[in-house]
Design an enzyme around this catalytic site. Sequence first.
Site, PDB file in Angstrom:
ATOM      1  N   CYS A 172       0.506  12.072   1.485  1.00  0.00           N
ATOM      2  CA  CYS A 172       1.509  12.702   2.342  1.00  0.00           C
ATOM      3  C   CYS A 172       0.827  13.315   3.557  1.00  0.00           C
ATOM      4  O   CYS A 172      -0.235  13.931   3.425  1.00  0.00           O
ATOM      5  CB  CYS A 172       2.250  13.772   1.545  1.00  0.00           C
ATOM      6  SG  CYS A 172       3.515  14.642   2.465  1.00  0.00           S
ATOM      7  N   LEU A 173       1.459  13.170   4.711  1.00  0.00           N
ATOM      8  CA  LEU A 173       0.928  13.779   5.923  1.00  0.00           C
ATOM      9  C   LEU A 173       0.887  15.301   5.819  1.00  0.00           C
ATOM     10  O   LEU A 173       0.079  15.941   6.489  1.00  0.00           O
ATOM     11  CB  LEU A 173       1.763  13.352   7.141  1.00  0.00           C
ATOM     12  CG  LEU A 173       1.735  11.860   7.475  1.00  0.00           C
ATOM     13  CD1 LEU A 173       2.701  11.550   8.605  1.00  0.00           C
ATOM     14  CD2 LEU A 173       0.323  11.404   7.819  1.00  0.00           C
TER      15      LEU A 173
ATOM     16  N   GLN B 111       9.012  18.339   7.944  1.00  0.00           N
ATOM     17  CA  GLN B 111       7.565  18.282   8.119  1.00  0.00           C
ATOM     18  C   GLN B 111       7.139  18.648   9.540  1.00  0.00           C
ATOM     19  O   GLN B 111       5.971  18.957   9.763  1.00  0.00           O
ATOM     20  CB  GLN B 111       7.025  16.897   7.763  1.00  0.00           C
ATOM     21  CG  GLN B 111       7.102  16.585   6.283  1.00  0.00           C
ATOM     22  CD  GLN B 111       6.600  15.199   5.998  1.00  0.00           C
ATOM     23  OE1 GLN B 111       7.343  14.228   6.077  1.00  0.00           O
ATOM     24  NE2 GLN B 111       5.309  15.091   5.703  1.00  0.00           N
TER      25      GLN B 111
ATOM     26  N   HIS C  18      11.457  15.459   0.465  1.00  0.00           N
ATOM     27  CA  HIS C  18      11.109  16.511   1.429  1.00  0.00           C
ATOM     28  C   HIS C  18      12.349  17.291   1.861  1.00  0.00           C
ATOM     29  O   HIS C  18      12.290  18.504   2.060  1.00  0.00           O
ATOM     30  CB  HIS C  18      10.452  15.915   2.681  1.00  0.00           C
ATOM     31  CG  HIS C  18       8.986  15.701   2.568  1.00  0.00           C
ATOM     32  ND1 HIS C  18       8.094  16.731   2.353  1.00  0.00           N
ATOM     33  CD2 HIS C  18       8.241  14.564   2.669  1.00  0.00           C
ATOM     34  CE1 HIS C  18       6.865  16.244   2.312  1.00  0.00           C
ATOM     35  NE2 HIS C  18       6.924  14.929   2.504  1.00  0.00           N
TER      36      HIS C  18
ATOM     37  N   HIS D 203      10.284   9.483  -1.338  1.00  0.00           N
ATOM     38  CA  HIS D 203       9.318  10.506  -0.925  1.00  0.00           C
ATOM     39  C   HIS D 203       9.896  11.360   0.203  1.00  0.00           C
ATOM     40  O   HIS D 203       9.862  12.591   0.151  1.00  0.00           O
ATOM     41  CB  HIS D 203       8.024   9.810  -0.476  1.00  0.00           C
ATOM     42  CG  HIS D 203       6.963  10.729   0.012  1.00  0.00           C
ATOM     43  ND1 HIS D 203       5.793  10.939  -0.672  1.00  0.00           N
ATOM     44  CD2 HIS D 203       6.865  11.475   1.141  1.00  0.00           C
ATOM     45  CE1 HIS D 203       5.033  11.789   0.003  1.00  0.00           C
ATOM     46  NE2 HIS D 203       5.665  12.126   1.117  1.00  0.00           N
ATOM     47  N   GLU D 204      10.437  10.706   1.226  1.00  0.00           N
ATOM     48  CA  GLU D 204      10.950  11.447   2.381  1.00  0.00           C
ATOM     49  C   GLU D 204      12.229  12.222   2.045  1.00  0.00           C
ATOM     50  O   GLU D 204      12.413  13.348   2.500  1.00  0.00           O
ATOM     51  CB  GLU D 204      11.171  10.510   3.569  1.00  0.00           C
ATOM     52  CG  GLU D 204       9.915   9.797   4.057  1.00  0.00           C
ATOM     53  CD  GLU D 204       8.718  10.705   4.316  1.00  0.00           C
ATOM     54  OE1 GLU D 204       8.908  11.885   4.670  1.00  0.00           O
ATOM     55  OE2 GLU D 204       7.576  10.239   4.154  1.00  0.00           O
TER      56      GLU D 204
ATOM     57  N   GLY E 136       6.085   7.378   6.863  1.00  0.00           N
ATOM     58  CA  GLY E 136       7.335   8.114   6.738  1.00  0.00           C
ATOM     59  C   GLY E 136       7.139   9.536   7.191  1.00  0.00           C
ATOM     60  O   GLY E 136       6.020  10.059   7.185  1.00  0.00           O
TER      61      GLY E 136
END
Length: 158
Positions: free
Chosen positions: A88-89, A51, A134, A130-131, A46
């Site tokens: 997470c990235l 991000q 963000h 999660h996304e 994701g």
Amino acid sequence: MALRNIRVKGDPILKLKSRKVERFDERLATLLDDMQETMYKADGCGLAAVQVGVLKRVVIVDTGEGLIELVNPEIVEKRGVQHEIEGCLSVPGESGITERPQWVKVHAQTRTGEEKEYVGEGLTARAFCHEIDHLDGHLFLERLIDEDKQRMLSNKKA
């Protein structure tokens, strides 16, 4: 398509609230295409536009069943609870157990502005949540269950 730089924890943009997408144009399509290339190259499941430094309410998710693009997503229904490990990235090298819904329904638009609903269970539900977090300036670290918060804090002091 082009790779974009993924912003990491400490970058102030990750704490900002993203703006609603009003124009469904070539710029949006390019953003979505670039996000896809960036996410797959980073081996993620994701990615939110914030991000990659773009404050637009846009996320992509692929938990193994194909790419899902969500523009202006909103969780409209959720059920159950799951406690699973998340990473997470934007937070490389850190992970922990979060509490998320087991099932969610998301209302969103496509890259062309068409309204759709998506249902996610398990990993997909977790990725949607999660996304979307963000987009409101939240990292998964805020969702860690208490034991993980304590463990991560003690690891940072060592």
